[in-house]
Design a protein around this motif. Sequence first.
Motif, PDB file in Angstrom:
ATOM      1  N   LYS A  54       8.708  -0.700   7.768  1.00  0.00           N
ATOM      2  CA  LYS A  54       8.920   0.735   8.283  1.00  0.00           C
ATOM      3  C   LYS A  54       9.988   1.125   7.890  1.00  0.00           C
ATOM      4  N   GLU A  59       3.751  -5.092   7.797  1.00  0.00           N
ATOM      5  CA  GLU A  59       4.296  -3.488   7.671  1.00  0.00           C
ATOM      6  C   GLU A  59       5.363  -3.435   7.234  1.00  0.00           C
ATOM      7  N   THR A 113       0.631  -1.163   0.077  1.00  0.00           N
ATOM      8  CA  THR A 113      -0.412  -0.003   0.113  1.00  0.00           C
ATOM      9  C   THR A 113       0.738   1.651   0.134  1.00  0.00           C
ATOM     10  N   LYS A 156      -3.202  -9.873   5.560  1.00  0.00           N
ATOM     11  CA  LYS A 156      -1.702  -8.732   5.613  1.00  0.00           C
ATOM     12  C   LYS A 156      -1.001  -9.606   6.128  1.00  0.00           C
ATOM     13  N   GLU A 211       0.495   4.475   1.561  1.00  0.00           N
ATOM     14  CA  GLU A 211      -0.236   5.364   2.530  1.00  0.00           C
ATOM     15  C   GLU A 211       0.602   4.690   3.726  1.00  0.00           C
ATOM     16  N   ASN A 212       1.339   3.546   4.168  1.00  0.00           N
ATOM     17  CA  ASN A 212       1.186   3.164   5.391  1.00  0.00           C
ATOM     18  C   ASN A 212       2.360   2.054   4.815  1.00  0.00           C
ATOM     19  N   ASN A 213       2.875   1.731   3.855  1.00  0.00           N
ATOM     20  CA  ASN A 213       4.068   0.686   4.036  1.00  0.00           C
ATOM     21  C   ASN A 213       3.261  -0.758   4.040  1.00  0.00           C
ATOM     22  N   GLU A 214       2.024  -1.356   3.624  1.00  0.00           N
ATOM     23  CA  GLU A 214       1.404  -2.052   4.308  1.00  0.00           C
ATOM     24  C   GLU A 214       1.734  -3.571   3.111  1.00  0.00           C
TER      25      GLU A 214
END
Length: 549
Positions: free
Chosen positions: A431, A429, A408, A426, A410-413
């Motif tokens: 970071k 994530e 994704t 999922k 938006e938040n690197n998922e």
Amino acid sequence: MKKGLCILLSSAMLMGTAPVYGNVPEVEQVTHTYRAEVGTKNFYKDDVLQTLDTEIYLKDGYVMLPVRAFFTAMGDQTVIDWNREKRIASVLQGANIITMNVDQNEIQVNGKVLPVSGKMETKDGRLFVPLRNWKHILNACNYPLTDEDIVWNSAEQEAVVKIKESKVTEQKDVRELVLSGEGQAPSYAMEMTEQYDFIENAGDGYFIALKYGKDVPVGVITAGQECDYDVIDSTGKVLIDFTAHSVFQLEYLGENLFYVTSADLREKYVVDQTGKTVFTLPYDRILDYSEGMAVVGDMVNGEYLYGYVDVKGNLQIPLQFTKAEPFSEGVAAVSQGKLEQKKWGFVDKNGKFVVEPIYNACGSFREGLAMVRTSEGVGFVNHRGEFVISPVYKSASNFVNGTAFAVTGENNEVWIIDDAGKKLRKITEVKGGSASAEGNDQLMQVEYIVEGVAGEDHTHVIQNYDKNGAISDDVFRLEKGLSEGLAPVYDNTRKMMGYADETGNMMIMPSFTKAESFKDGYAVVKHLVEKSDGSRDEEWGIIANPLMK
């Protein structure tokens, strides 16, 4: 395959194991101490004596350490190839490729030339590198060595190297590989032989075999004097016997056709499986055939452009594209325009656009969908150019069996999505790092940037995942190497390679120093032979897949 080039054909091996799903792993820094006693065969890792069959020595004020012993002490999975004719060592250490050219006294890591202190040399059949160079080599491989980490004790005649490694401490929910079973003896289609110096499984039952020349200096390309090429079948029967020293480059294109560049570089032509010339190539390059068409490229009015030819060499689509990909599902991704103005679309086999060139990038069609990139992100279109999955992702893999990885924006998922765009699971994530699909599009590698480890600003840790979640390095190598139900694996006990199925059950007993993936029912294997005079040679063979009887 280029002549005289020792290609390292092995799966990349990366440090670390995977964390709990969706969580950044905890990392600690571990220091290993390597100790070498000059004038002896004593070489230790953390005070554990390592296997060493030749003495460590001093030359011109430098401690000379054996390459194979040092790298294998760092990790059992290190792969080392020695081209004795060229006197070049190629080492796969983790994700890094190190090449050492003895005669040119040159060391490269991932293509970057490093400064060299002293001179490398071979002695007693082993390659030795002066101790001082290990700082540059390991720094280039992302190990943080300083001058203080390499110590020479002249009184004790002892060298000590301290290497820091980042290790994952959180191990929950990581699928590990447990090898089981003894495996059956290999079934040889072609028995092991020293007749060739390299064999490549080209596909469709064809193998490209070569013998290196004996009298050509390292680095010198002299017309046709470096290699002799044959095309053989799985039994070793010669199908095409090229005249000695007549071929500079030989590649299999598919469709029973081979691309040949003559030794003097003046002729480029395509031959069939009997060696008969089908057509000469008036273009600078040709790529593999796919669905009866091959990409060709050449300069046109000062610009390099691409088009497509059929299996007889007839130009079916003129050279007009700035980039061109192989045909897949009846269409091919091509681009028009230069640099930042370049736009991608899809053409049919008549060269007509069936999806207009409006995208920043395109992948090939797989399972009815093609990945495309727009200014908004990555999505997937159908054969009509309609978005089935909106371009909302940062990156994605191709679809395999109805699912794909997607990251994704938006938040690197990292998610598993289906071919309608529904998020199924999922995975993690990311970071501060990055994520990329690997190998067969069913694996994902994530690079985490973890802050504040052991006084450092940050450290990088690479984790592996399949579509079920986190996996260990060993499982990653197994799954990446799977082909026709089997994958080459390394047995730590026997120090040899064999083949296991997807569950880790050994199907072919560890018998080889090198084992390639199966293709069309066969795999190429290699074994090192110790001769009575102390020298070493290589035997190559071809084995059959026992699952495809």
